[in-house]
Design a protein around this motif. Structure first.
Motif, PDB file in Angstrom:
ATOM      1  N   PHE A  29       0.761  -1.097  -0.079  1.00  0.00           N
ATOM      2  CA  PHE A  29       0.071   0.009  -0.098  1.00  0.00           C
ATOM      3  C   PHE A  29       0.898   1.080   0.132  1.00  0.00           C
ATOM      4  CE2 PHE A  29      -2.709   3.472   1.384  1.00  0.00           C
ATOM      5  CZ  PHE A  29      -3.814   3.204   0.795  1.00  0.00           C
ATOM      6  N   VAL A  30       0.479   2.233  -0.993  1.00  0.00           N
ATOM      7  CA  VAL A  30       1.239   3.187  -1.182  1.00  0.00           C
ATOM      8  C   VAL A  30       0.600   4.426  -0.557  1.00  0.00           C
ATOM      9  CG1 VAL A  30       2.571   4.919  -2.603  1.00  0.00           C
ATOM     10  CG2 VAL A  30       2.881   2.356  -2.970  1.00  0.00           C
ATOM     11  N   TYR A  31       0.746   5.370   0.561  1.00  0.00           N
ATOM     12  CA  TYR A  31       0.135   6.247   1.149  1.00  0.00           C
ATOM     13  C   TYR A  31       0.739   7.420   0.867  1.00  0.00           C
ATOM     14  CZ  TYR A  31      -2.597   8.703   4.877  1.00  0.00           C
ATOM     15  OH  TYR A  31      -3.185   9.737   5.547  1.00  0.00           O
ATOM     16  N   ALA A  60      -8.584   1.284 -11.123  1.00  0.00           N
ATOM     17  CA  ALA A  60      -8.997   2.376  -9.966  1.00  0.00           C
ATOM     18  C   ALA A  60     -10.403   2.305  -9.486  1.00  0.00           C
ATOM     19  CB  ALA A  60      -8.487   3.917 -10.610  1.00  0.00           C
ATOM     20  N   SER A  61     -10.623   2.769  -8.553  1.00  0.00           N
ATOM     21  CA  SER A  61     -11.869   2.955  -7.845  1.00  0.00           C
ATOM     22  C   SER A  61     -12.867   3.989  -8.503  1.00  0.00           C
ATOM     23  CB  SER A  61     -11.786   3.146  -6.410  1.00  0.00           C
ATOM     24  OG  SER A  61     -11.168   2.336  -5.594  1.00  0.00           O
ATOM     25  N   ASP A 112      -5.541   1.694  -7.882  1.00  0.00           N
ATOM     26  CA  ASP A 112      -5.278   3.307  -7.528  1.00  0.00           C
ATOM     27  C   ASP A 112      -6.633   3.659  -6.860  1.00  0.00           C
ATOM     28  OD1 ASP A 112      -4.296   5.823  -7.103  1.00  0.00           O
ATOM     29  OD2 ASP A 112      -4.633   6.626  -8.964  1.00  0.00           O
ATOM     30  N   GLU A 113      -6.537   4.770  -6.110  1.00  0.00           N
ATOM     31  CA  GLU A 113      -7.408   5.385  -4.997  1.00  0.00           C
ATOM     32  C   GLU A 113      -8.328   4.171  -4.277  1.00  0.00           C
ATOM     33  OE1 GLU A 113      -7.932   8.290  -4.728  1.00  0.00           O
ATOM     34  OE2 GLU A 113      -7.169   9.410  -6.196  1.00  0.00           O
ATOM     35  N   LEU A 151      -0.730  -3.956  -5.640  1.00  0.00           N
ATOM     36  CA  LEU A 151      -0.188  -2.665  -5.293  1.00  0.00           C
ATOM     37  C   LEU A 151      -1.329  -1.709  -5.271  1.00  0.00           C
ATOM     38  CD1 LEU A 151       1.975  -0.499  -4.760  1.00  0.00           C
ATOM     39  CD2 LEU A 151       2.376  -0.334  -7.157  1.00  0.00           C
ATOM     40  N   LEU A 152      -1.862  -1.321  -4.041  1.00  0.00           N
ATOM     41  CA  LEU A 152      -2.646  -0.343  -3.709  1.00  0.00           C
ATOM     42  C   LEU A 152      -2.076   1.023  -3.319  1.00  0.00           C
ATOM     43  CD1 LEU A 152      -4.700  -2.780  -1.156  1.00  0.00           C
ATOM     44  CD2 LEU A 152      -5.093  -2.668  -3.829  1.00  0.00           C
TER      45      LEU A 152
END
Length: 323
Positions: A29-31, A60-61, A112-113, A151-152
Motif C-alpha cells: 500500500f502506497v500512502y 482504479a476505484s 489506485d484510489e 499494489l494499492l
C-alpha cells in the motif's frame, strides 16, 4: 521515467519489481497525498513490466483515476465486482471466461484510489482469485490474492467509502484498513510533493509549500476548530490564513479570475500557462458563472457543443447508416 523517481518512489519500485520477478506475491500500500507522484510511479512500473512482456492489470476505484493509467479500467468493470456487496460476495468471473485465463497469467494488479472503495470489494477479489488460481496451483491458492502481487494506493485524508446515511463509525469500519487483508500489507509513504517546486520564484515555491502543509494539517485534524462546540462532526469551521485569501473590499468572480489568471489575454494560448492553473468550485452553478465571465474576456466567437444522453436508431440500409 525510472531516472526521475525520487528516493521514496524508487523504494516502492524496487519492492514491486522484486516481488513480481521472484513471484513472492503480497500486498503493498502506497500512502501519499495528491502531488506526491503516485500516478507517475504506477506508469513507471507498468512500462517496466510491459517491456518484459508481463501482464499487468491497472485499475482504479473511479473512472477519472483509471484514465490516468495506461490501459486503466475501473475495478468494478475489470473484475466484475457486484454493485451490492457483502462480506461473503465474490466477483462474477467464471473459470472458463477469458478474464479468468488472463488472471492466471497476471503478474501484478495496481489499484489506485483504494481508500474510497469498500473493503468488501477487496475481499471479494481475494476470494475470487484464490478460487481461480486453485485450478493451476495448490500452493498459490493458499496465498492472499492467489499469490498475485497487488499494489494499492491512495490517501485516507480524501474520500472514504460512501455509505448512504451512515454514521462515522460505519464509514471507518468499511475502509480497507479495517479489512483482514490490511494486516498482511506492506505500507510505504510518499511525503515529497512534486508540485510545490514548480513555481517561477522561490517566493512562489515557499507559498506553495506552506499551502500544501496547511492542507495536510487539515486532513490530519491538526487545525483547531473555530466552532463553539469542536466535537460536532458535520459542522466544523476552520480559519483560513490571510496569505491564502484574496484581500479585496469588492470581492467578486473577477477578483478570483484575475488572481488565478494574471495577464490572461496575453497568455491564454500558452498551454503551460493554462495547465498550471485551475479554479475549483463546490457547485456546477459557480462553474458556469466563472466560465461565462472568462469566455467574455477572450477574443473570438464562442461555440457551444452540446451532448445528448440518448442514442439515435441506426438506418436499415447502408446509405441511411452513412448519412
Amino acid at each position: 521515467m525510472f531516472k526521475q523517481l525520487n528516493h521514496e518512489q524508487l523504494q516502492v519500485y524496487q519492492s514491486i519489481i522484486h516481488s513480481v520477478n521472484n513471484k513472492t506475491g503480497g500486498i503493498f500500500f502506497v500512502y501519499g497525498s495528491g502531488g506526491c507522484g503516485k500516478t507517475y510511479l504506477w506508469g513507471t512500473i507498468i512500462s517496466k513490466l510491459l517491456s518484459q512482456r508481463k501482464i499487468v492489470f491497472p485499475v482504479a476505484s473511479s473512472g477519472i483515476a483509471a484514465t490516468l493509467m495506461p490501459g486503466g479500467r475501473t475495478a468494478h468493470s475489470r473484475f466484475k465486482i457486484p454493485i451490492i456487496i457483502d462480506e461473503d460476495s465474490s466477483c462474477n468471473i467464471s473459470h472458463k471466461s477469458d478474464i479468468s485465463q488472463l488472471l492466471k497469467k497476471t503478474e501484478l494488479i495496481i489499484w489506485d484510489e483504494a481508500p474510497m472503495q469498500h473493503r468488501f470489494a477487496f475481499e471479494a477479489l481475494d476470494r475470487t482469485l484464490c478460487d481461480i488460481i486453485k485450478s493451476i496451483s495448490q500452493d498459490r491458492h493458499e496465498k492472499t490474492f492467489g499469490g498475485i502481487t497487488v499494489l494499492l494506493g491512495g490517501d485516507f485524508r480524501q474520500i472514504l467509502p460512501v455509505i448512504n446515511r451512515a454514521p462515522r463509525s460505519e464509514v471507518v469500519s468499511a475502509s480497507i484498513n479495517r479489512s483482514r487483508l490490511w494486516d498482511e500489507s506492506q505500507l510505504y509513504l510518499l511525503t515529497e510533493n512534486m508540485r510545490v517546486n514548480k513555481g517561477n520564484s522561490e517566493k512562489q515555491k515557499e507559498i506553495a509549500r506552506r499551502f500544501n502543509q496547511w492542507v495536510l494539517d487539515i486532513g490530519n485534524g491538526k487545525i483547531p476548530s473555530c466552532t463553539e462546540d469542536g466535537d460536532v462532526f458535520d459542522d466544523v469551521d476552520i480559519e483560513i490564513p490571510e496569505e491564502f485569501c484574496i484581500k479585496s473590499d469588492n470581492f467578486s468572480v473577477e477578483e478570483i479570475i484575475n488572481s488565478t489568471y494574471p495577464e490572461l489575454l496575453s497568455n491564454y494560448k500558452d498551454e503551460v500557462y493554462m495547465r498550471g492553473r485551475a479554479i475549483l468550485t463546490p457547485t456546477n452553478e459557480i462553474v458556469h458563472e466563472v466560465n461565462a465571465v472568462i469566455l467574455e474576456k477572450l477574443p473570438g466567437k464562442v461555440h457551444s457543443y452540446l451532448s445528448i444522453d440518448s442514442a439515435e436508431e441506426l438506418g436499415e440500409s447502408e446509405q441511411e447508416f452513412n448519412t
